[in-house]
Scaffold this active site. Structure first.
Site, PDB file in Angstrom:
ATOM      1  N   ASP A  75      -4.732  -1.634   6.533  1.00 33.59           N
ATOM      2  CA  ASP A  75      -4.918  -2.984   5.999  1.00 33.59           C
ATOM      3  C   ASP A  75      -4.641  -4.003   7.107  1.00 33.59           C
ATOM      4  OD1 ASP A  75      -5.570  -4.726   3.909  1.00 33.59           O
ATOM      5  OD2 ASP A  75      -3.467  -5.046   3.380  1.00 33.59           O
ATOM      6  N   TRP A 104       0.837  -1.212   0.000  1.00 28.77           N
ATOM      7  CA  TRP A 104       0.000   0.000   0.000  1.00 28.77           C
ATOM      8  C   TRP A 104       0.872   1.261   0.000  1.00 28.77           C
ATOM      9  CZ3 TRP A 104      -5.259   0.006   2.974  1.00 28.77           C
ATOM     10  CH2 TRP A 104      -6.088  -0.969   2.411  1.00 28.77           C
ATOM     11  N   ASP A 107       4.158  -0.216  11.620  1.00 26.98           N
ATOM     12  CA  ASP A 107       3.830  -1.625  11.799  1.00 26.98           C
ATOM     13  C   ASP A 107       4.635  -2.208  12.951  1.00 26.98           C
ATOM     14  OD1 ASP A 107       3.434  -4.566  11.338  1.00 26.98           O
ATOM     15  OD2 ASP A 107       2.482  -3.832   9.519  1.00 26.98           O
ATOM     16  N   LYS A 162      -9.706  -2.056   6.352  1.00 23.95           N
ATOM     17  CA  LYS A 162     -10.145  -3.403   5.999  1.00 23.95           C
ATOM     18  C   LYS A 162     -10.971  -3.987   7.131  1.00 23.95           C
ATOM     19  CE  LYS A 162      -7.134  -6.859   5.721  1.00 23.95           C
ATOM     20  NZ  LYS A 162      -6.116  -7.696   5.063  1.00 23.95           N
ATOM     21  N   ASP A 192       4.186  -0.216  17.936  1.00 18.60           N
ATOM     22  CA  ASP A 192       2.734  -0.181  18.135  1.00 18.60           C
ATOM     23  C   ASP A 192       2.292   1.268  18.261  1.00 18.60           C
ATOM     24  OD1 ASP A 192       0.108  -0.363  19.051  1.00 18.60           O
ATOM     25  OD2 ASP A 192       0.519  -2.147  20.266  1.00 18.60           O
TER      26      ASP A 192
END
Length: 219
Positions: A130, A65, A89, A170, A105
């Protein structure tokens, strides 16, 4: 017996993956995952990305992405991009040119503080998520995990988006999905459920495209 069924399922999934046209297309075009084509279709359908935008990619690894966003913001007359892209991530990600990656995090104060120091006073135009949990196969537990990630993305977006900003998340149809949609509609002026062509037809996966904060937002 369970092991045999699992092996058959894994073999079937692997065969479907190998023969998937979007997997082959991703390899041909240099994308790290077939998910790139889901975002491409969403961006085209909703016209969410403009030159100069500040974009945040939550749960970015492996980075497809971020690759798509970077391509869309690439300067036409020189190197670099016209805008800013931040990828976050828990897992490491191979670098993507012109994308700032933060490992950690985003719920943790230290990671959030680092992100906010990089963004500065500018608010975010687009938040992408996502993120998906590790599924256990237990329907109720998995639905709760999905709903939790959707809520985390919503909280992040509400805190950092401009008033006219957008959030793409998502999600999956099933237990708790209607409650998630309700939460999104409470925060945004327009919320659309959208399933891209690249999303497998036998999957309950869908995307929520939320546009325009109802609250004041950041200018």
């Amino acid at each position: 017996m369970k092991s045999t069924k699992k092996n058959k399922f894994s073999a079937a999934w692997l065969m479907d993956h190998i023969n998937d046209p979007y997997v082959k297309l991703a390899q041909q075009q240099g994308y790290r995952a077939r998910a790139a084509f889901k975002l491409t279709e969403i961006l085209d359908q909703f016209q969410l990305l403009k030159p100069g935008a500040t974009v945040v990619d939550l749960g970015a690894t492996p980075g497809s992405w971020s690759q798509v966003v970077r391509e869309r913001l690439k300067n036409k007359s020189g190197p670099g991009i016209h805008g800013r892209v931040f990828a976050l991530d828990l897992l490491p990600m191979e670098p993507v040119a012109d994308v700032t990656f933060l490992l950690g995090d985003f719920r943790e104060d230290a990671v959030l503080a680092e992100f906010e120091s990089l963004v500065g006073d500018g608010a975010v135009d687009l938040v992408l998520s996502d993120m998906a949990p590790n599924l256990s196969g237990v329907g109720a537990a998995d639905a709760a995990r999905v709903a939790h990630l959707n809520e985390l993305a919503l909280e992040f977006a509400v805190s950092h988006l401009k008033k006219r900003g957008a959030l793409v998340t998502k999600s999956f149809h099933g237990s708790g999905f209607s409650q998630t949609v309700k939460l999104y509609k409470e925060a945004f002026q327009k919320v659309t459920e959208y399933k891209p062509k690249a999303s497998r037809s036998n999957s309950s996966e869908t995307f929520l495209v939320a546009q325009g904060l109802k609250a004041a937002g950041r200018e």
